[in-house]
Scaffold this active site. Structure first.
Site, PDB file in Angstrom:
ATOM      1  CB  SER A   1     -24.030   8.707 -12.798  1.00 39.97           C
ATOM      2  OG  SER A   1     -24.158   8.088 -11.363  1.00 39.97           O
TER       3      SER A   1
ATOM      4  CG  ASP B   1      -6.443   2.028  -7.480  1.00 37.36           C
ATOM      5  OD1 ASP B   1      -5.880   0.834  -7.158  1.00 37.36           O
ATOM      6  OD2 ASP B   1      -6.832   3.035  -6.857  1.00 37.36           O
TER       7      ASP B   1
ATOM      8  CD  GLU C   1      -3.237  -0.491   0.023  1.00 33.89           C
ATOM      9  OE1 GLU C   1      -3.051  -0.152  -1.264  1.00 33.89           O
ATOM     10  OE2 GLU C   1      -3.650  -1.375   0.465  1.00 33.89           O
ATOM     11  CG  HIS C   2      -0.131   4.848   0.639  1.00 35.36           C
ATOM     12  ND1 HIS C   2      -0.453   6.102  -0.120  1.00 35.36           N
ATOM     13  CD2 HIS C   2      -1.335   4.451   1.122  1.00 35.36           C
ATOM     14  CE1 HIS C   2      -1.763   6.357   0.401  1.00 35.36           C
ATOM     15  NE2 HIS C   2      -1.978   5.370   1.163  1.00 35.36           N
TER      16      HIS C   2
ATOM     17  CG  LEU D   1     -13.731  -1.969  -2.106  1.00 33.15           C
ATOM     18  CD1 LEU D   1     -14.976  -2.525  -1.957  1.00 33.15           C
ATOM     19  CD2 LEU D   1     -12.636  -2.702  -1.657  1.00 33.15           C
ATOM     20  CB  SER D   2     -10.117   0.962  -7.251  1.00 35.58           C
ATOM     21  OG  SER D   2      -9.519   1.635  -8.194  1.00 35.58           O
TER      22      SER D   2
ATOM     23  CG  ASP E   1       0.449   2.881  -6.636  1.00 36.49           C
ATOM     24  OD1 ASP E   1       0.548   3.726  -5.742  1.00 36.49           O
ATOM     25  OD2 ASP E   1      -0.636   2.815  -7.274  1.00 36.49           O
TER      26      ASP E   1
ATOM     27  CD  GLU F   1      -7.910   8.546  -9.653  1.00 35.37           C
ATOM     28  OE1 GLU F   1      -8.293   7.703 -10.414  1.00 35.37           O
ATOM     29  OE2 GLU F   1      -8.290   8.338  -8.442  1.00 35.37           O
TER      30      GLU F   1
ATOM     31  CB  SER G   1     -11.903   6.637  -8.937  1.00 34.11           C
ATOM     32  OG  SER G   1     -10.960   5.921  -7.893  1.00 34.11           O
TER      33      SER G   1
END
Ligand code: GLA
Length: 383
Positions: free
Chosen positions: A66, A170, A32-33, A123-124, A35, A158, A126
């Site tokens: 949406s 992601d 985590e963190h 959970l991404s 990438d 993003e 985006s």
């Protein structure tokens, strides 16, 4: 919602027979963190997807509806768009704009977005909307690009249009997920390896239902602290271009100069990279005990050194630990709320779910959602 229902909903809004695409959300098992520090990550795509129904238009207008927000956004791709409006449509519009900027001839289109990935829960959702939109737009425009390029363009959207300086994890897993596998990605070389997941354990996601409002500003702040660490360390260690080139020992050695906050951030990232490598070995050896231990260590480091956990996430991990059949638990994704990922023996899943729901309600007064996930393939056309 079935594909027929999505088609019907689309036809209520627009004319024509839509094509439908999907891209999955993800959990990150460990790493985590790391990438955006050119390190290692180990995500898996999950069986929650964002679906995009689409038809081509003859002009350069994009209309995006949406079904979650029950509203439509519109832009003309022939004109300039303002980035960072803090609106859900920044994600799909940003992708369209970045595809154009990259020289791809994207047509106007009508889109209906149906998202299953819980929103703002780490959970991404985006990346799922970015990649499904990107794939849809490219396909109806008859433009072929390779998936890695698509992932990178979505990340650019993003970073530059939404304004969150996220890494590639992601978007990569939304493109390259593989059912029954986690994917270990080296974020420096962008080489990846699919790692088979044992079938006697489940990936269980516990949603604290706390949304990460601070996430974007705190995320960018963490990234700057890592950059500051690289700047300081590279004055002493000339071969250092990113935290990937640094060991936890180096970080300890220059602790005073780094200052306490940057020291802790660098310590997390450098130690986390080793944990991912060890976790990959453990998975290969089917040593779930070791894998789980590394997950707990990762959580502790995210809580104490990277400081991106939340009380609710810590409660969730502490509740999971003593439950029979749980190998490991940790927060997953960027942090500041969202979900934990738990590695749970198949036989223990029901007991686990109940214990977590009750314990969480008791400890926080909040209702948790628990998703027993299966892993999924990356983005594809489904109709
Ligand atoms: C978010 C970002 C990813 C990654 C994680 C933390 O999900 O989108 O790029 O940095 O946070 O590991």
């Amino acid at each position: 919602m079935t594909l027929e229902e999505l088609t019907a909903a689309f036809q209520k809004l627009y004319k024509g027979q839509p094509r439908i695409y999907r891209a999955p959300g993800r959990v990150n098992l460990i790493g985590e963190h790391t990438d955006y520090n050119e390190g290692f990550v180990m995500p898996a795509a999950i069986n929650f997807s964002t679906f995009v129904a689409i038809t081509k238009r003859d002009d350069q207008v994009l209309k995006i509806h949406s079904d979650i927000f029950k509203e439509e956004a519109e832009i003309d791709l022939a004109q300039d768009a303002t980035p960072g409006r803090k609106h859900w449509s920044d994600y799909p519009l940003g992708v369209a704009i970045k595809l154009k900027e990259a020289g791809h001839n994207i047509s106007g289109a009508n889109l209906l977005v149906h998202g299953e990935v819980p929103f703002g829960s780490g959970l991404s959702s985006s990346a799922a909307i970015e990649v499904s939109t990107g794939l849809a737009l490219l396909d109806i425009s008859g433009v072929k690009i390779d998936r890695l390029k698509l992932a990178k363009i979505c990340q650019k959207a993003e970073n530059e249009f939404v304004g969150a300086r996220t890494g590639l994890m992601d978007q990569f897993i939304a493109c390259f997920g593989k059912a029954d596998h986690a994917v270990m990605l080296d974020c420096r070389s962008l080489e990846s390896r699919a790692l088979p997941l044992p079938d006697d354990v489940k990936l269980v996601v516990c949603n604290t239902m706390v949304k990460h409002e601070l996430a974007s500003s705190e995320y960018n702040a963490r990234r700057e602290q890592c950059e500051e660490g690289v700047r300081i360390l590279s004055q002493h260690l000339p071969k250092v271009n990113s935290l990937r080139d640094v060991t936890p020992n180096d970080v300890e050695r220059f602790r005073a100069e780094l200052g306490e906050v940057v020291f802790k951030r660098c310590l997390h990232v450098t130690a986390e990279n080793y944990r991912v490598l060890k976790a990959a070995d453990a998975l290969r050896d089917r040593d779930l005990k070791t894998f789980g231990k590394l997950m707990y260590e990762s959580h502790q480091s995210l809580r104490d050194d990277y400081e991106v956990s939340y009380k609710e996430l810590d409660v969730m991990v502490d509740l999971a630990k003593p439950i029979e059949g749980v190998f490991g638990a940790r927060m997953t994704g960027g942090g500041f709320g969202g979900c934990t990922i738990n590695l749970v023996s198949v036989d223990a899943v029901d007991e686990f779910t109940q214990t977590i729901k009750n314990g969480y309600a008791e400890a926080t007064g909040k209702h948790a959602e628990v998703y027993v996930c299966s892993t999924a393939d990356g983005a594809e056309r489904v109709q």
